[in-house]
Design an enzyme around this catalytic site. Structure first.
Site, short mmCIF file in Angstrom:
data_model
loop_
_atom_site.label_atom_id
_atom_site.label_comp_id
_atom_site.label_asym_id
_atom_site.label_seq_id
_atom_site.Cartn_x
_atom_site.Cartn_y
_atom_site.Cartn_z
N ASP A 45 41.86 37.35 31.22
CA ASP A 45 40.44 36.46 31.14
C ASP A 45 40.28 35.96 29.59
O ASP A 45 40.35 36.56 28.75
CB ASP A 45 39.35 37.49 31.25
CG ASP A 45 38.16 36.76 30.87
OD1 ASP A 45 37.93 35.71 31.18
OD2 ASP A 45 37.03 37.68 30.62
N ASP A 73 34.19 36.14 30.39
CA ASP A 73 33.19 36.45 31.58
C ASP A 73 33.75 37.74 32.32
O ASP A 73 33.10 38.00 33.32
CB ASP A 73 32.70 35.37 32.44
CG ASP A 73 34.14 34.74 33.09
OD1 ASP A 73 35.22 35.49 32.79
OD2 ASP A 73 34.03 33.79 34.05
N ASP A 119 41.37 34.06 34.65
CA ASP A 119 41.24 32.55 34.72
C ASP A 119 42.53 31.82 34.40
O ASP A 119 43.30 32.47 33.98
CB ASP A 119 40.13 31.72 33.81
CG ASP A 119 40.09 32.42 32.37
OD1 ASP A 119 41.31 32.49 31.87
OD2 ASP A 119 38.88 32.79 31.81
N ASP A 136 48.61 31.03 53.58
CA ASP A 136 47.68 32.14 54.12
C ASP A 136 47.62 32.07 55.58
O ASP A 136 47.35 31.14 56.00
CB ASP A 136 46.31 31.83 53.35
CG ASP A 136 45.52 33.14 53.64
OD1 ASP A 136 45.84 34.15 53.28
OD2 ASP A 136 44.41 33.08 54.36
N GLU A 155 52.66 33.79 55.00
CA GLU A 155 52.03 35.06 55.19
C GLU A 155 51.77 35.23 56.64
O GLU A 155 50.74 34.55 57.12
CB GLU A 155 50.73 35.24 54.65
CG GLU A 155 50.27 36.56 54.61
CD GLU A 155 48.76 36.54 55.03
OE1 GLU A 155 48.26 37.75 55.14
OE2 GLU A 155 48.22 35.55 55.57
C1 NOJ Z 1 45.39 37.13 53.68
C2 NOJ Z 1 44.91 37.21 52.34
O1 NOJ Z 1 45.80 37.72 51.78
C3 NOJ Z 1 43.96 38.06 52.25
O2 NOJ Z 1 43.54 38.43 51.09
C4 NOJ Z 1 42.65 37.21 52.84
O3 NOJ Z 1 41.53 37.80 53.02
C5 NOJ Z 1 43.02 36.64 54.50
N1 NOJ Z 1 44.31 36.07 54.26
C6 NOJ Z 1 41.97 35.71 54.58
O4 NOJ Z 1 42.05 34.37 54.14
#
Ligand code: NOJ
Length: 557
Positions: A39, A43, A47, A214, A277
């Site tokens: 940080d 705060d 960041d 993601d 992912e």
């Molecule tokens: C996978 C991400 O790693 C996780 O942190 C997130 O909650 C979900 N996808 C939804 O985007």
């Protein structure tokens, strides 16, 4: 003669990221969870400036690249995985200029930078969703069932618990596989494709080296959105194809993105990458995401979920390598991330096992992902009070910590091992801000406090405390990464199993042999060579090597 060894003496480090065009095939990529890394403004929330100031730590650690979790404009209903503007930096994390400066500094230090892209859903504050006209076209709205439409359109459950549908004031329902603040996009609409391709170009033009995609298995839903027929669906994720996950249609999106990424290669051979992912039921289905015309890498969660047993580890390693090599891709190993219980805690609360598992991972062929803090041997924080919790799953009553999928859930993990030791199955305990220096919280995290409380006993775990101590986990990681750079036989390339006693794994890489003793006590075997690096003191006497329980050793052969 007796030799004893934990870490080699430090050797000069080669500059990072010099691995040629296909750098990603054996890259070690470090995950920065931005709000918990460093940080700069006091705060209590990490960041981008904080990340930039601490990049020398990553250069010294010896990683090749950094993956930044989402820092885009977001109401933060799910730690930034609810994006309201994909081209803006959230003021919590800084400005676009900070992102630009971070990229330049990283590149100057020889570090590549991967950013997160969240295509399955946006925030409910995204302008597409707040405008009812565009929302209807670009998200998944359906009429409800029941006499007055008062029941959800189907029986799908949110990964975070509860129904995957929320009813609007207008009376219809929208799909959200995660929190209600994360409506799922309608990928049947070409405008959605065009917008995401433009977002990818925006960040590529700024200089990023790739994307972590993601929920890469989620964008396409089965036609007609059929019922599943029973509950506890979060526990099925990754064990079977579901009408909302791992549908074959997602691959067309990844192929289009690969064409786009390849278009950003330049004459000097710059390769920009996509890492999925993706939760798939088998290594073979996961390998489909890394076919030559799709993404470059996919996280190998089967390895993360494996229990600490020699046979189980060997089975997962073989299956992973066979599946990815069938499509010509490298395997991508990972032990910890921001969705799962830290592996120090998950592997029985044993730092010895965690260190051994890390050395095992770093000796395997392919690429490895590290999660911030694992190089310090940080444990999961398991005593967070309810009032500081932020994980949306905690508030929805979901059992799966894994927003991401199974294995983060005690019931679905093999032998219950993968999630063992976490705090009631939620994800805040692995997201506690990093300790950098000093004797008390916030341990140099920043000039203010920290958004989640750090334990009072973390002073010995800070980067400063561990630096220069050859027995520390930080120096173990530094030594391992330095050897990976120095020894061409590690990283991408062949491996073969060697004979070993029960409970012990032994395998060779060109010039190196790796032994892993998964037993809780010493094991002996004929000394395979000269010890290079070990997670615990290994001895060699009269040609016999004594491997401490829960240890991994690299041998020069
Ligand atoms: C996978 C991400 O790693 C996780 O942190 C997130 O909650 C979900 N996808 C939804 O985007």
């Amino acid at each position: 003669m007796t030799q004893e060894l934990t870490s080699p003496s430090p050797a000069p480090r080669a500059p990072g990221a010099g691995r040629g065009p296909a750098w990603w095939r054996d890259a070690v990529i470090y995950q920065v969870y931005v709000r918990s890394f460093a940080d700069s403004d006091g705060d209590g929330i990490g960041d981008l400036r904080g990340v930039r100031e601490r990049l020398p730590h990553l250069r010294d650690l010896g990683v090749d690249a950094v993956w930044l979790t989402p820092f885009y404009a977001s109401p933060q209903a799910d730690g930034g995985y609810d994006v309201a503007d994909y081209r803006a930096v959230d003021p919590l994390f800084g400005t676009l200029q900070d992102a630009d400066e971070l990229l330049r500094t990283a590149h100057d230090l020889g570090l590549r930078v991967i950013v997160d892209i969240v295509p399955n859903h946006t925030s409910d504050r995204h302008p597409w969703f707040t405008d009812p006209e565009t929302a209807r076209q670009r998200y998944l709205f359906r009429p409800g069932k029941g006499e007055h439409g008062e029941l959800p359109p189907n029986d799908w459950e949110s990964v975070f618990g509860g129904p995957a549908w929320t009813r609007t004031d207008r009376g219809d329902w929208y799909l959200h596989l995660f929190a209600p603040q994360q409506p799922d996009l309608n990928w049947e609409n070409p405008e959605v494709h065009a917008e995401f391709e433009a977002i990818l170009r925006f960040w590529l033009d700024l200089g990023v080296d790739g994307f972590r995609v993601d929920v890469a298995h989620g964008m396409i839903k089965a036609p007609g959105l059929p019922d599943i027929g029973h509950g506890a669906q979060a526990q099925l994720i990754g064990s079977q194809v579901l009408p909302f996950f791992d549908q074959d249609g997602v691959h067309a999106i990844h192929r289009a993105w690969r064409r786009l990424l390849d278009g950003y290669g330049d004459g000097s051979g710059r390769q920009v990458i996509g890492v999925a992912e993706a939760w798939a039921p088998t290594p073979e289905r996961l390998a489909l995401y890394v076919r030559p015309d799709e993404l470059h890498q996919a996280f190998n969660f089967q390895f993360l979920n494996a229990p600490w047993q020699a046979d189980a580890l060997r089975t997962v390693i073989d299956a992973s390598l066979a599946a990815t090599s069938s499509v010509g891709a490298p395997t991508t190993w990972v032990l910890s991330n921001h969705d799962v219980v830290r592996h120090t805690t998950r592997l029985g609360g044993s730092l010895a096992r965690a260190r051994a598992a890390s050395l095992l991972m770093l000796a395997l062929p392919g690429s490895a992902y590290l999660y911030q803090g694992e190089e310090l041997g940080l444990p999961e924080v398991t005593d967070l009070p309810d009032e500081v919790r932020q994980d949306p799953a905690f508030f929805r009553g979901g059992r799966a910590t894994g927003a991401a999928g199974p294995g983060t859930d005690t019931e679905s993990a093999p032998d219950g091992v993968a999630a063992a030791g976490g705090q009631d199955g939620f994800r805040d305990g692995c997201r506690v801000p990093l300790p950098w220096s000093g004797e008390a919280p916030p341990y140099g995290f920043g000039p203010g406090g920290s958004w989640l409380p750090q334990p009072a006993d973390w002073a010995p775990l800070t980067v400063a405390a561990q630096t220069g101590d050859p027995a520390s986990t930080l120096e173990l990681y530094r030594a391992a990464l330095e050897l990976r750079r120095r020894l061409p036989g590690l990283g991408d390339g062949p491996m073969s199993w060697a004979p070993a006693p029960d409970g012990v794994l032994a395998f060779t890489r060109p010039g190196v042999l790796c032994t892993v003793n998964t037993l809780g006590h010493d094991a002996e075997l004929p000394a395979p060579g000269t010890p290079l690096l070990s997670s615990a003191p290994v001895t060699v006497q009269d040609g016999t090597a004594r491997l401490p329980g829960d240890s991994c050793t690299w041998w020069a052969i």
